[in-house]
Design an enzyme around this catalytic site. Structure first.
Site, PDB file in Angstrom:
ATOM      1  N   CYS A   1     -12.293   2.671  16.277  1.00  0.00           N
ATOM      2  CA  CYS A   1     -11.064   1.912  16.063  1.00  0.00           C
ATOM      3  C   CYS A   1     -10.151   1.867  17.275  1.00  0.00           C
ATOM      4  O   CYS A   1      -9.441   0.882  17.447  1.00  0.00           O
ATOM      5  CB  CYS A   1     -10.381   2.420  14.797  1.00  0.00           C
ATOM      6  SG  CYS A   1      -8.801   3.216  14.921  1.00  0.00           S
ATOM      7  N   MET A   2     -10.175   2.852  18.173  1.00  0.00           N
ATOM      8  CA  MET A   2      -9.236   2.754  19.294  1.00  0.00           C
ATOM      9  C   MET A   2      -9.742   3.327  20.610  1.00  0.00           C
ATOM     10  O   MET A   2      -8.972   3.489  21.541  1.00  0.00           O
ATOM     11  CB  MET A   2      -7.870   3.356  18.956  1.00  0.00           C
ATOM     12  CG  MET A   2      -7.807   4.587  18.174  1.00  0.00           C
ATOM     13  SD  MET A   2      -8.411   6.169  18.579  1.00  0.00           S
ATOM     14  CE  MET A   2      -9.176   6.487  19.948  1.00  0.00           C
TER      15      MET A   2
ATOM     16  N   LYS B   1       0.838  -1.210   0.000  1.00  0.00           N
ATOM     17  CA  LYS B   1       0.000   0.000   0.000  1.00  0.00           C
ATOM     18  C   LYS B   1       0.866   1.250   0.000  1.00  0.00           C
ATOM     19  O   LYS B   1       0.601   2.201  -0.717  1.00  0.00           O
ATOM     20  CB  LYS B   1      -0.920   0.022   1.232  1.00  0.00           C
ATOM     21  CG  LYS B   1      -2.064  -0.941   1.139  1.00  0.00           C
ATOM     22  CD  LYS B   1      -3.083  -0.753   2.261  1.00  0.00           C
ATOM     23  CE  LYS B   1      -2.504  -0.969   3.642  1.00  0.00           C
ATOM     24  NZ  LYS B   1      -1.912  -2.301   3.862  1.00  0.00           N
TER      25      LYS B   1
ATOM     26  N   MET C   1      -7.567  -4.240  16.559  1.00  0.00           N
ATOM     27  CA  MET C   1      -9.031  -4.231  16.535  1.00  0.00           C
ATOM     28  C   MET C   1      -9.673  -5.413  17.269  1.00  0.00           C
ATOM     29  O   MET C   1     -10.795  -5.299  17.748  1.00  0.00           O
ATOM     30  CB  MET C   1      -9.542  -4.194  15.094  1.00  0.00           C
ATOM     31  CG  MET C   1      -9.208  -2.918  14.380  1.00  0.00           C
ATOM     32  SD  MET C   1      -9.651  -1.484  15.347  1.00  0.00           S
ATOM     33  CE  MET C   1      -8.241  -0.470  15.014  1.00  0.00           C
TER      34      MET C   1
ATOM     35  N   GLY D   1      -4.926   1.682  14.483  1.00  0.00           N
ATOM     36  CA  GLY D   1      -5.222   1.313  13.105  1.00  0.00           C
ATOM     37  C   GLY D   1      -4.873   2.387  12.096  1.00  0.00           C
ATOM     38  O   GLY D   1      -4.311   2.111  11.041  1.00  0.00           O
ATOM     39  N   GLN D   2      -5.195   3.643  12.411  1.00  0.00           N
ATOM     40  CA  GLN D   2      -5.125   4.694  11.402  1.00  0.00           C
ATOM     41  C   GLN D   2      -3.858   5.536  11.559  1.00  0.00           C
ATOM     42  O   GLN D   2      -3.276   5.607  12.633  1.00  0.00           O
ATOM     43  CB  GLN D   2      -6.362   5.596  11.506  1.00  0.00           C
ATOM     44  CG  GLN D   2      -7.671   4.824  11.348  1.00  0.00           C
ATOM     45  CD  GLN D   2      -8.878   5.742  11.343  1.00  0.00           C
ATOM     46  OE1 GLN D   2      -9.149   6.428  10.369  1.00  0.00           O
ATOM     47  NE2 GLN D   2      -9.613   5.774  12.443  1.00  0.00           N
TER      48      GLN D   2
HETATM   49  S1  SF4 Z   1       2.301   2.626   7.096  1.00  0.00           S
HETATM   50 FE1  SF4 Z   1       1.166   0.699   6.966  1.00  0.00          FE
HETATM   51  S2  SF4 Z   1       0.205   0.794   4.957  1.00  0.00           S
HETATM   52 FE2  SF4 Z   1       1.869   2.296   4.928  1.00  0.00          FE
HETATM   53  S3  SF4 Z   1       3.651   1.233   4.132  1.00  0.00           S
HETATM   54 FE3  SF4 Z   1       3.729   1.080   6.357  1.00  0.00          FE
HETATM   55  S4  SF4 Z   1       2.749  -0.877   6.826  1.00  0.00           S
HETATM   56 FE4  SF4 Z   1       2.144  -0.309   4.740  1.00  0.00          FE
END
Ligand code: SF4
Lengths: 221, 772
Positions: free
Chosen positions: B176-177, B87, B361, B398-399
């Site tokens: 999420c948290m 990603k 989560m 998470g974010q």
């Molecule tokens: S922050 Fe998360 S989504 Fe972005 S490169 Fe690192 S592991 Fe991957």
């Protein structure tokens, strides 16, 4: 929702690949390709454990060692089409053939063979011990009759989606879930050998986008 | 042909030169995109945190001719040391989806029409004012995000809480948290982890609690794998409810029945005490024991309220409480064999092993989320394995800026940038820094996220502004909240970068600048603040969320509080915000330092980052001359909580006989509104599916890819089955990734939440299946 790019040609008709690749393998696994409502491939990435096991078992030195001894051309020369089981390119001692697991004495972990003066390639699927079920010996180079068989092109290398990004995995993962076997170590083919496998989770960066599937683009319904 | 090594390197170098940004391979099938005029152009690399997960990897974005064209890992960033996940590597492609929202749109007679952004902002300000005048200050609300930049969240809080006097500010990070926060607050009195990612390089044992780290925090997970490869004896134990990619990599997977992690955690404590593995010195010096209320409910009804009360107990009472949790008893509840519970306890109990627990989560989206956070801290506290390198109860977020923007800025109804609205001193401080009368700040919290959307449905809230999030995909029990948002006199403003099911319900759509199209900061899971400059221009009239809020604030007459110019507003906002955190417990780095470095960990005191809190060897806020100082609580101790096992809000029964679990896949970020516009990610996982155990699929008579109808008491959804895929649920459970807006699984889920944190449980509700 999915729009297929008609202009994406991968060098060979898709149907050819599907017929040639899926049928023998599906038969081998006792499954059959079914018409489905899902865009997600069958057998979606379910054998990842093999990769993690290989990362743990392979000695660190072997993860980055290089012999430069095999090339991609030699690799494909042993195959009828990309993805087919390669034929056995060397003589197999008669005494050997009674017990196929002996293949694994060289091809299980790899390493240098004085007999062949080469590094043995490592099989990505050592759990299938009946090697000669798929891998044929060559007794003659003469064809029985000439054939009109044509193969598809091999997956192209380095098809990153943008400069500097890791290339996606261009081939199906079926029976080849263990990236480390073919892509690292002194037995690996030079063009596809890498030396950063110690991080272990190849698919963290390399997404599986087989070149045998049409590329699609997301559009909202 | 045999290449010698040098020749090979040479050839490889030619290959990678070809692969540098801008020069895509000619003639290849991906290569139908337009080329930059004038060839590859000069490439400049600029630092930024990744746009996606809470790991917060440092990226270097390659820029050519004003466009982002490439990404590499930032070697100067200690989070990822030059490595990303798929990603991150492809993240810049998310800027260039063809359906980017580049102009403002306003709904006129039912259809959205394009208008100049200034006109749309006028309308937003007018509507906000009119609604407030007619229905009162609490009829307007702001719903933001853990993907807001820190300045986004800060100006939102200042406008709504400080100027407009309503505590109707929430963010999707509630989903999420929130349980992580209440877990930290109840156990330690201060939010956010004591440890840092360096713990991975020291721990001997990793236990992932309901946490598929291999897909959700991939760069941290592979750092674990590389440690296991490098150092002898490193083990990964996957404690889970379904088999995942993390299970594939783990040394051992222990499967428990949903919700019973509570019982297992207590059982581990029972075993630790029984076997005399308690670190007596640590416990005597640094721990106190407490209990709270029980049978605390699930919040499924409107206007649900709950407040806990703490009662101090002693160690003996805690021991007595644990009598209900012998491994043999817990085996019956959890399905985890007593032997395996004892094994887990022995890992935590062994004084020569350093243990790090990771969770995200699985523990937070839990109707007893606060409790299970407390219980895992209990384990670490009993054996004193905390706040030292490798010994770390580590709550991952998470974010990318759930910590930075929501937890630290406090964009939740009860929070302020420092402290809570209920506290007079905290209100004083906020009023002073914000230059508003202290009476403006309402001492009563209003609505948490689920209740906020219920209020929108009921009509208590009539105006809602949503930024950087997609609640019309992510709200549990979704249908009620979508119907609510669509009611006639509700006015919904949505700032986003692509059309989504949320922009579909909007009355005004504001085109937002995305990520590196604006300057900003994120804050990741390990207390690291990460600055990014504006690297490319936003398209069309797209505007940063911060500036959108400032424009509306100015229109409402708050020029004094929002005096900044569009040329330079991030630096003064940061320096103003930083005043809230003065002092060694939370000091933030100045703007100039942030701008230079690839992230800075707070507390940042006298030019030094704090890697391990509460440990005087690393943390300058420790003052008690002991080996640890848990200064967050008034008694200077960390709190162990007696928290029982209580069942889930809805469990499978005769009629609805399956568990439904939902989550993500590595390829997609949340609702896919960005990652589905990244070709490689979309092509790797183009659509969602329901994972079913092969035996359950056989009973149902479906094969891979055939359609299954998932039915709950709230709704139903038909989607393709995935059998023996990457993830395999246990019998009696199905799992659905929620990234796909064509399959709105949240129409099926339940809006039950943890009564303490108010965070909903997306991992457990009851469904039945039919072959479609
Ligand atoms: S922050 Fe998360 S989504 Fe972005 S490169 Fe690192 S592991 Fe991957």
């Amino acid at each position: 929702m999915m729009k297929t790019h008609a202009h994406h040609s991968r060098g060979a008709p898709l149907s050819l690949l599907v017929v040639s690749l899926l049928l023998p393998l599906a038969t081998l696994l006792g499954g059959a390709a079914t018409a489905t409502a899902s865009d997600v491939p069958d057998n979606f990435d379910n054998q990842g454990k093999k990769l993690f096991t290989a990362q743990q078992r392979t000695p660190t030195a072997n993860l980055s060692a290089d012999s430069g001894g095999r090339t991609l051309a030699e690799f494909y020369a042993l195959r009828q089409y990309p993805g087919s089981p390669p034929r056995i390119p060397h003589v197999v001692d008669l005494a050997f053939s009674g017990n196929e697991t002996d293949c694994l004495s060289c091809h299980g972990k790899g390493g240098y063979s004085t007999e062949f003066d080469a590094f043995a390639p490592v099989t990505p699927h050592p759990e299938n011990v009946l090697c000669t079920q798929c891998h044929a010996q060559t007794k003659t180079g003469e064809p029985f009759v000439e054939t009109d068989w044509v193969s598809i092109a091999a997956p192209k290398l380095g098809l990153s989606f943008l400069g500097s990004s890791p290339p996606p995995i261009p081939h199906s993962l079926q029976l080849r879930e263990n990236c480390i076997a073919c892509h690292t170590g002194p037995g690996a083919v030079v063009e596809i050998r890498i030396d950063h496998a110690s991080r272990g989770d190849c698919r963290q960066c390399h997404a599986a986008v087989p070149q045998s599937q049409p590329l699609t683009e997301f559009t909202r319904k | 042909m045999k290449l010698d090594r040098r020749e090979f390197i040479k050839q490889a170098a030619i290959g990678s030169a070809l692969a540098t940004a801008g020069s895509l391979f000619p003639g290849i099938s991906f290569g139908s995109w337009n080329r930059l005029a004038g060839g590859p152009g000069v490439l400049a690399w600029q630092k930024t945190p990744c746009r996606f997960c809470g790991t917060g990897c440092g990226l270097l974005v390659g820029v050519s001719d004003g466009r982002a064209v490439a990404v590499k890992g930032d070697p100067n960033c200690t989070v990822n040391k030059g490595l990303c996940c798929m990603k991150g590597y492809h993240s810049v492609q998310a800027l260039y989806g063809r359906d980017r929202i580049t102009t403002a749109k306003v709904r006129k007679n039912g259809t959205l029409v394009e208008v100049p952004i200034s006109e749309a902002l006028n309308l937003v300000a007018e509507k906000l004012k009119e609604t407030r005048d007619t229905y009162g200050k609490d009829s307007v609300a702001m719903y933001g995000s853990g993907q807001w930049t820190i300045p986004d969240g800060y100006v939102a809080s200042k406008l709504f809480k400080g100027c407009l006097g309503t505590n109707n500010v929430e963010a999707n990070a509630r989903l999420c948290m929130a349980s992580a926060v209440t877990g930290f607050m109840t156990s330690f009195g201060l939010d956010e982890p004591m440890g840092c990612y360096e713990d991975i390089d020291h721990a001997d044992v990793f236990v992932t609690w309901g946490n598929n780290m291999a897909e959700m925090h991939p760069v941290l997970f592979s750092r674990m794998l590389s440690n296991r490869k490098r150092r002898a004896g490193v083990k990964i134990i996957d404690f889970a409810t379904r088999f995942t990619r993390t299970s594939q990599a783990a040394d051992k997977t222990i499967i428990f029945k949903p919700q019973t992690d509570l019982a297992v955690a207590n059982s581990i404590c029972y075993e630790i005490i029984k076997n005399n593995w308690v670190n007596d010195n640590f416990v005597n010096e640094h721990v106190s024991f407490h209990k709270g209320k029980t049978n605390i409910g699930y919040g499924t009804e409107d206007h649900f309220t709950f407040s806990d009360s703490a009662e101090t107990i002693d160690f003996e009472a805690f021991k007595l409480f644990l009598e209900d949790y012998t491994p043999e008893k817990v085996e019956k509840i959890s399905g985890v064999p007593a032997e395996e519970i004892k094994y887990l306890a022995s890992l935590y109990g062994n004084p020569s092993l350093k243990v790090t627990s990771f969770w995200c989560m699985g523990m937070n989206q839990h109707t007893r989320g606060t409790w299970i956070n407390n219980l895992v801290y209990n384990i670490h506290l009993l054996v004193g394995k905390i706040s030292t390198p490798g010994n770390s109860p580590f709550s991952l977020t998470g974010q990318p800026s759930a910590c930075g923007t929501v937890r630290e800025v406090g964009t939740l109804t009860h929070k302020l940038p420092h402290g809570v609205v209920m506290n007079e001193n905290d209100r004083q401080m906020a009023a002073e820094i914000w230059q508003v009368p202290v009476e403006n700040i309402d001492p009563k919290p209003s609505y948490h996220t689920v209740e906020m959307f219920r209020a929108l449905d009921r009509g208590d809230i009539k105006f809602m502004w949503i930024q950087v999030t997609n609640p019309m995909v992510t709200m549990p029990n979704l249908r009620r909240y979508r119907d609510g948002a669509l009611k006639d006199d509700r006015f919904v403003v949505v700032s986003d970068v692509y059309p989504t099911p949320t922009t579909d319900v909007a009355d005004v759509i504001l085109p937002a600048a995305m990520w590196i199209e604006q300057e900003g900061m994120f804050g990741n899971s390990e207390r690291r603040t990460q600055h990014f400059a504006q690297i490319v221009d936003p398209p069309g009239e797209a505007m940063s969320d911060t500036w959108q809020i400032i424009e509306v604030a100015k229109r409402l007459g708050f020029e004094k509080q929002f005096p900044w110019s569009q040329d330079n507003y991030i630096e003064p906002i940061w320096e103003e915000y930083r005043r809230f955190h003065t002092g060694p417990k939370h000091e933030m780095a100045p703007y100039t330092v942030l701008a230079e470095r690839s992230g800075v960990q707070w507390p940042f005191v006298d030019g030094r980052e704090t890697r391990w809190r509460y440990n005087p060897a690393y943390d300058p806020a420790c003052k008690n001359d002991k080996d640890f100082d848990f200064y967050g609580k008034k008694d200077n101790r960390a709190w162990i909580w007696a928290r029982p096992y209580e069942p889930a809000a809805e469990s499978p029964d005769e009629e609805y006989n399956f568990w439904l679990n939902t989550g993500r896949v590595i390829e997609h970020w949340h609702t896919g509104s960005m990652t589905r516009r990244v070709p490689v990610l979309h092509n790797a996982v183009p659509s969602s599916y329901v994972e079913i155990h092969p035996e359950d699929a056989a009973d149902l008579g479906v094969v891979n890819g055939e359609l299954v109808k998932i039915i709950s008491r709230r709704g139903e959804l038909t989607m393709p089955a995935q059998i023996n895929g990457r993830g395999v649920p246990v019998r009696g459970m199905v799992f659905v990734p929620f990234f796909d807006e064509s399959y709105l699984i949240n129409e099926v889920t339940l809006d039950a939440f943890c009564p303490i944190s108010k965070q909903p449980d997306y991992k457990k509700c009851a469904v039945r299946l039919e072959k479609a």
